[in-house]
Design a protein around this motif. Structure first.
Motif, PDB file in Angstrom:
ATOM      1  N   SER A 252      10.303  55.051  25.330  1.00 19.68           N
ATOM      2  CA  SER A 252      10.614  53.759  24.713  1.00 19.68           C
ATOM      3  C   SER A 252      10.325  53.774  23.218  1.00 19.68           C
ATOM      4  O   SER A 252      11.080  53.186  22.417  1.00 19.68           O
ATOM      5  CB  SER A 252       9.806  52.645  25.384  1.00 19.68           C
ATOM      6  N   ILE A 253       9.239  54.429  22.831  1.00 20.46           N
ATOM      7  CA  ILE A 253       8.916  54.547  21.407  1.00 20.46           C
ATOM      8  C   ILE A 253       9.986  55.374  20.701  1.00 20.46           C
ATOM      9  O   ILE A 253      10.489  54.988  19.634  1.00 20.46           O
ATOM     10  CB  ILE A 253       7.524  55.174  21.222  1.00 20.46           C
ATOM     11  N   LEU A 254      10.350  56.494  21.288  1.00 20.34           N
ATOM     12  CA  LEU A 254      11.372  57.346  20.691  1.00 20.34           C
ATOM     13  C   LEU A 254      12.715  56.623  20.595  1.00 20.34           C
ATOM     14  O   LEU A 254      13.452  56.812  19.615  1.00 20.34           O
ATOM     15  CB  LEU A 254      11.520  58.636  21.504  1.00 20.34           C
ATOM     16  N   ASP A 255      13.028  55.793  21.587  1.00 24.34           N
ATOM     17  CA  ASP A 255      14.286  55.043  21.546  1.00 24.34           C
ATOM     18  C   ASP A 255      14.421  54.234  20.261  1.00 24.34           C
ATOM     19  O   ASP A 255      15.510  54.121  19.683  1.00 24.34           O
ATOM     20  CB  ASP A 255      14.385  54.097  22.746  1.00 24.34           C
ATOM     21  N   LYS A 256      13.314  53.648  19.787  1.00 24.00           N
ATOM     22  CA  LYS A 256      13.358  52.809  18.578  1.00 24.00           C
ATOM     23  C   LYS A 256      13.799  53.621  17.363  1.00 24.00           C
ATOM     24  O   LYS A 256      14.612  53.157  16.547  1.00 24.00           O
ATOM     25  CB  LYS A 256      11.987  52.186  18.322  1.00 24.00           C
ATOM     26  N   TYR A 257      13.254  54.818  17.236  1.00 24.97           N
ATOM     27  CA  TYR A 257      13.529  55.644  16.062  1.00 24.97           C
ATOM     28  C   TYR A 257      14.847  56.409  16.214  1.00 24.97           C
ATOM     29  O   TYR A 257      15.574  56.614  15.241  1.00 24.97           O
ATOM     30  CB  TYR A 257      12.363  56.604  15.821  1.00 24.97           C
ATOM     31  N   LEU A 258      15.143  56.801  17.441  1.00 25.46           N
ATOM     32  CA  LEU A 258      16.382  57.534  17.676  1.00 25.46           C
ATOM     33  C   LEU A 258      17.598  56.617  17.561  1.00 25.46           C
ATOM     34  O   LEU A 258      18.676  57.073  17.171  1.00 25.46           O
ATOM     35  CB  LEU A 258      16.352  58.199  19.054  1.00 25.46           C
ATOM     36  N   THR A 259      17.441  55.335  17.884  1.00 28.54           N
ATOM     37  CA  THR A 259      18.551  54.396  17.687  1.00 28.54           C
ATOM     38  C   THR A 259      18.952  54.384  16.218  1.00 28.54           C
ATOM     39  O   THR A 259      20.141  54.490  15.877  1.00 28.54           O
ATOM     40  CB  THR A 259      18.150  52.983  18.143  1.00 28.54           C
ATOM     41  N   THR A 260      17.965  54.277  15.352  1.00 28.25           N
ATOM     42  CA  THR A 260      18.241  54.291  13.909  1.00 28.25           C
ATOM     43  C   THR A 260      18.850  55.615  13.483  1.00 28.25           C
ATOM     44  O   THR A 260      19.861  55.653  12.763  1.00 28.25           O
ATOM     45  CB  THR A 260      16.946  54.044  13.114  1.00 28.25           C
ATOM     46  N   ARG A 261      18.250  56.704  13.929  1.00 30.02           N
ATOM     47  CA  ARG A 261      18.698  58.021  13.476  1.00 30.02           C
ATOM     48  C   ARG A 261      20.095  58.363  13.991  1.00 30.02           C
ATOM     49  O   ARG A 261      20.912  58.905  13.233  1.00 30.02           O
ATOM     50  CB  ARG A 261      17.705  59.099  13.937  1.00 30.02           C
ATOM     51  N   MET A 262      20.393  58.036  15.233  1.00 32.22           N
ATOM     52  CA  MET A 262      21.714  58.337  15.780  1.00 32.22           C
ATOM     53  C   MET A 262      22.792  57.526  15.069  1.00 32.22           C
ATOM     54  O   MET A 262      23.922  57.993  14.894  1.00 32.22           O
ATOM     55  CB  MET A 262      21.731  58.076  17.283  1.00 32.22           C
ATOM     56  N   GLN A 263      22.453  56.301  14.629  1.00 33.97           N
ATOM     57  CA  GLN A 263      23.405  55.503  13.843  1.00 33.97           C
ATOM     58  C   GLN A 263      23.645  56.165  12.485  1.00 33.97           C
ATOM     59  O   GLN A 263      24.782  56.219  12.003  1.00 33.97           O
ATOM     60  CB  GLN A 263      22.881  54.084  13.668  1.00 33.97           C
TER      61      GLN A 263
END
Length: 292
Positions: A252-263
């Motif tokens: 869940s923590i990684l999801d927050k940062y990966l959402t930004t990075r994948m965008q």
């Protein structure tokens, strides 16, 4: 014909070097206010090379090395990527701990050959290296991201044959995985990581293995102890990870940062997808010759 054989566990030189040499942006990734749940799975899939294209690379190198007089099949890196491991805590289930202790948390995939070993001696052979990666001065290709890997000899020929160029190969393999490091590095500093470690620690305090401050310490101690003690520590560790939802929280923590990075990576992701599609198509005829 001069023939030498190396086990499939050997190394195509340059993989580890390229990762170490990668330029990682210094600006941290901001966590998304609207994270996409489970985007970690998309990120892990993106970071993993196309399996058909990589099989084609393996076969193209093998064919080329055979023409040079060496019986050599490159290693295949088939292990799934685990982004929890990128922030220091590779996944460990209770079942895996019971059957293999901490073995699953060991480094996976191609690795540098041990000096003096059979593999090490083979890679110390100048003729072998000239055939595999080209004479000195032809071994390095770089991209705009600062990544570099051996791209001469049979290795370079295979990159061009399958991916179209060494640059395309780098973008579709090491470049893709390295592009996520800025997100995982940022996630590792998230306050939630410390909180979930504290929850795990509270659970471990109720076991005979209460001296470890975090799962990495437990893993290091278990592997150092070996034998049944490793299994006892690993099982206690895995049970506490399960009880506290350790890896689910990290996801869940990684999801927050990966959402930004994948965008941020959206245009590059589309480019990588196209490179991989063409590479898999190029690999098809080469692989077909091995089954006929």
């Amino acid at each position: 014909m001069k023939k030498k054989t190396i086990a499939a566990g050997g190394l195509i030189l340059g993989i580890g070097v390229a990762l170490a040499a990668a330029a990682i942006p210094a600006t941290p990734v901001t966590p998304s206010a609207e994270p996409v749940a489970g985007i970690i799975r998309q990120a892990e899939a993106y970071a993993h090379a196309d399996p058909v294209a990589e099989q084609g690379m393996q076969e193209a190198v093998r064919q080329c090395m055979a023409k040079a007089g060496f019986d050599y099949t490159p290693p295949k890196w088939a292990s799934p990527l685990d982004l929890n491991g990128f922030i220091g805590f590779k996944r460990l289930s209770v079942e895996t701990a019971k059957t293999s202790g901490y073995a699953s948390t060991e480094p996976q995939g191609p690795h540098e050959p041990t000096p003096g070993s059979a593999d090490g001696q083979l890679f110390a052979d100048p003729a072998f290296n000239d055939a595999l990666t080209g004479p000195a001065g032809t071994q390095l290709k770089t991209t705009a991201d600062g990544l570099g890997t051996s791209a001469g000899g049979c290795r370079g020929q295979a990159m061009t044959r399958i991916y179209g160029s060494a640059e395309n190969y780098m973008l579709a393999t090491l470049g893709a995985s390295n592009s996520l490091l800025i997100a995982t590095n940022s996630a590792s500093s998230d306050p939630g990581v410390d909180r979930t470690i504290k929850d795990w620690k509270a659970c471990m305090n109720e076991t005979p293995h209460s001296s470890y401050a975090n799962p990495q310490q437990a893993s290091d101690a278990g592997k150092a102890a070996g034998g049944q003690e490793e299994f006892r520590i690993a099982v206690a560790d895995a049970v506490c990870r399960d009880k506290t939802g350790f890896h689910a929280t990290l996801d869940s923590i990684l999801d927050k940062y990966l959402t930004t990075r994948m965008q941020q990576l959206a245009p590059e992701i589309e480019r990588v997808k196209e490179i991989r599609r063409i590479a898999a198509s190029n690999a098809g005829p080469i692989l077909a010759t091995t089954t006929n």
